[in-house]
Scaffold this active site. Structure first.
Site, PDB file in Angstrom:
ATOM      1  N   ASP A  60      44.523  39.173  49.323  1.00 52.75           N
ATOM      2  CA  ASP A  60      43.568  40.183  48.839  1.00 52.75           C
ATOM      3  C   ASP A  60      42.634  40.597  50.026  1.00 52.75           C
ATOM      4  O   ASP A  60      41.918  39.896  50.387  1.00 52.75           O
ATOM      5  CB  ASP A  60      42.493  39.715  47.783  1.00 52.75           C
ATOM      6  CG  ASP A  60      41.931  40.645  46.887  1.00 52.75           C
ATOM      7  OD1 ASP A  60      42.414  41.881  47.033  1.00 52.75           O
ATOM      8  OD2 ASP A  60      40.901  40.194  46.473  1.00 52.75           O
ATOM      9  N   HIS A  61      42.649  41.752  50.389  1.00 49.43           N
ATOM     10  CA  HIS A  61      41.816  42.270  51.428  1.00 49.43           C
ATOM     11  C   HIS A  61      41.975  41.700  52.807  1.00 49.43           C
ATOM     12  O   HIS A  61      40.913  41.210  53.378  1.00 49.43           O
ATOM     13  CB  HIS A  61      40.135  42.477  50.914  1.00 49.43           C
ATOM     14  CG  HIS A  61      39.974  43.394  49.773  1.00 49.43           C
ATOM     15  ND1 HIS A  61      39.712  44.668  50.112  1.00 49.43           N
ATOM     16  CD2 HIS A  61      39.562  43.138  48.680  1.00 49.43           C
ATOM     17  CE1 HIS A  61      39.540  45.316  48.848  1.00 49.43           C
ATOM     18  NE2 HIS A  61      39.376  44.356  47.889  1.00 49.43           N
ATOM     19  N   ASP A  72      43.701  45.456  54.292  1.00 54.21           N
ATOM     20  CA  ASP A  72      42.215  46.226  54.256  1.00 54.21           C
ATOM     21  C   ASP A  72      41.808  46.968  55.612  1.00 54.21           C
ATOM     22  O   ASP A  72      40.957  46.288  56.328  1.00 54.21           O
ATOM     23  CB  ASP A  72      41.369  45.449  53.518  1.00 54.21           C
ATOM     24  CG  ASP A  72      40.063  46.514  53.015  1.00 54.21           C
ATOM     25  OD1 ASP A  72      40.028  47.771  53.510  1.00 54.21           O
ATOM     26  OD2 ASP A  72      39.387  46.231  52.508  1.00 54.21           O
ATOM     27  N   GLU A  76      44.702  50.364  51.797  1.00 55.08           N
ATOM     28  CA  GLU A  76      43.552  50.697  51.189  1.00 55.08           C
ATOM     29  C   GLU A  76      42.758  51.839  52.027  1.00 55.08           C
ATOM     30  O   GLU A  76      42.864  52.034  53.277  1.00 55.08           O
ATOM     31  CB  GLU A  76      42.339  49.484  51.046  1.00 55.08           C
ATOM     32  CG  GLU A  76      41.121  50.185  50.549  1.00 55.08           C
ATOM     33  CD  GLU A  76      40.079  48.987  50.160  1.00 55.08           C
ATOM     34  OE1 GLU A  76      40.689  48.062  49.867  1.00 55.08           O
ATOM     35  OE2 GLU A  76      38.963  49.541  50.334  1.00 55.08           O
ATOM     36  N   VAL A 130      41.307  41.695  38.889  1.00 55.22           N
ATOM     37  CA  VAL A 130      40.083  40.981  38.165  1.00 55.22           C
ATOM     38  C   VAL A 130      40.096  39.846  38.764  1.00 55.22           C
ATOM     39  O   VAL A 130      40.684  38.784  39.015  1.00 55.22           O
ATOM     40  CB  VAL A 130      40.508  40.841  36.797  1.00 55.22           C
ATOM     41  CG1 VAL A 130      39.627  40.203  36.092  1.00 55.22           C
ATOM     42  CG2 VAL A 130      41.088  42.212  36.007  1.00 55.22           C
ATOM     43  N   ASN A 131      38.509  39.509  39.089  1.00 59.90           N
ATOM     44  CA  ASN A 131      38.082  38.383  39.855  1.00 59.90           C
ATOM     45  C   ASN A 131      36.815  37.805  39.117  1.00 59.90           C
ATOM     46  O   ASN A 131      37.092  36.651  38.605  1.00 59.90           O
ATOM     47  CB  ASN A 131      37.983  38.598  41.244  1.00 59.90           C
ATOM     48  CG  ASN A 131      37.407  37.386  42.233  1.00 59.90           C
ATOM     49  OD1 ASN A 131      37.608  36.489  41.560  1.00 59.90           O
ATOM     50  ND2 ASN A 131      37.006  37.548  43.372  1.00 59.90           N
TER      51      ASN A 131
HETATM   52  P1  13P Z   1      36.186  42.164  40.486  1.00 58.49           P
HETATM   53  O1  13P Z   1      35.495  40.975  41.121  1.00 58.49           O
HETATM   54  O2  13P Z   1      35.080  43.407  40.352  1.00 58.49           O
HETATM   55  O3  13P Z   1      37.070  41.955  39.033  1.00 58.49           O
HETATM   56  O4  13P Z   1      37.113  42.790  41.758  1.00 58.49           O
HETATM   57  C1  13P Z   1      38.530  42.218  41.949  1.00 58.49           C
HETATM   58  C2  13P Z   1      39.102  42.896  43.057  1.00 58.49           C
HETATM   59  O5  13P Z   1      39.051  43.945  42.879  1.00 58.49           O
HETATM   60  C3  13P Z   1      39.862  41.924  44.033  1.00 58.49           C
HETATM   61  O6  13P Z   1      39.959  42.690  45.066  1.00 58.49           O
END
Ligand code: 13P
Length: 287
Positions: free
Chosen positions: A84-85, A105, A135, A230-231
């Protein structure tokens, strides 16, 4: 079953539903998400930020844990292990570690540099069968110490990056990581529709899934969003359930201090939250 995220997201885009990316932090998170995906017969993406990767002692540890757990639990639904990113260096580390998907990213670079680095990473990922997300337009808020302002993506730049052969694209549409402020204006559907019109069948990615109202999620899916991240929401339900357990004094009763007991309410809370999201995103029974 560990797979790249390409096929599951192409199917989601065509079938007008979204696959959830749920970020993992440790063994409990991973197990809760894998078991829920299997119970819901849903494809799933396990997201790993650079910070969480470091916390878990490196991407090699993460890949080994996820691979072994996927096998030990007999998971048959498609599971992608996704960076992620990712930074440029982080992408190469994950390719080497055995991830099945990466996100580069490059949104903070000038567009020329984003194009150059994305092009190179598309080749590196595809050569080994990994999928790749790119992105355009920064996602606002804070994640793992990385702070973004949140800006809407330029649809022409989205097209430029999509044409490099990336498998799915994150476009900033007013979404932010973490909790949304009370005065948040909501997602820019104007931007999303413009991006969607430019990029053809490309599955779009909605970051910052925590706290977006259900009707906006549904509308975003109808406009090409096929992956929703969602994190924070899983972190919040874990924290609430753990707090309730301790405030009720359950850690002081019998062997309530045993981590397998202490962490159980949070684990169950993550499972319930992931199931709720899979139902909302429409990915149940789409494995
Ligand atoms: P949230 O923490 O706002 O759910 O975002 C998660 C996210 O976009 C991970 O890249």
């Amino acid at each position: 079953m560990l797979v790249s995220a390409k096929e599951m997201l192409d199917k989601a885009r065509a079938g007008k539903y979204a696959v959830g990316q749920f970020n993992i932090n440790n063994l409990e998170w991973t197990k809760a998400i894998l078991l829920t995906a299997q119970e819901c017969n849903s494809p799933v993406i396990l997201g790993v930020s650079e910070g969480a990767g470091k916390y878990m002692t490196g991407f090699t540890t993460v890949a080994a844990m996820v691979k072994a757990m996927d096998e030990s639990l007999g998971i048959t639904v498609p599971v992608a292990l996704h960076l992620d990113h990712g930074s440029y260096e982080g992408c190469y580390k994950c390719i080497k570690a055995g991830f099945t998907s990466i996100m580069f990213d490059g949104s903070h670079f000038p567009i020329e540099e984003n194009v150059e680095k994305t092009t190179e990473l598309v080749h590196a990922a595809h050569n080994l069968g990994l999928s790749i997300e790119a992105e355009v337009g920064a996602i606002g808020g804070e994640e793992d110490g990385v702070i973004g302002k949140g800006e809407c993506a330029d649809p022409d730049e989205c097209k430029m990056i999509a044409d490099l052969g990336v498998d799915f694209l994150a476009a900033g549409i007013g979404n932010i990581h973490g909790k949304y402020p009370a005065n948040w204006e909501g997602l820019s559907f104007e931007t999303l529709a413009a991006v969607n019109a430019k990029v053809g069948d490309m599955p779009l990615v909605l970051h910052g899934g925590t706290g977006i109202p259900d009707d906006q999620i549904t509308k975003a899916i109808s406009l090409g969003v096929a992956k929703i991240n969602v994190n924070t929401e899983c972190q919040l339900v874990f924290q609430e359930a753990t707090r309730a357990y301790i405030e009720a004094g359950k850690d002081l009763e019998g062997k309530g201090f045993d981590p397998r007991k202490l962490l159980a309410p949070g684990f169950e809370a993550i499972k319930a939250k992931v199931k709720e999201k899979m139902e909302l995103f429409g990915s149940v029974n789409k494995a």
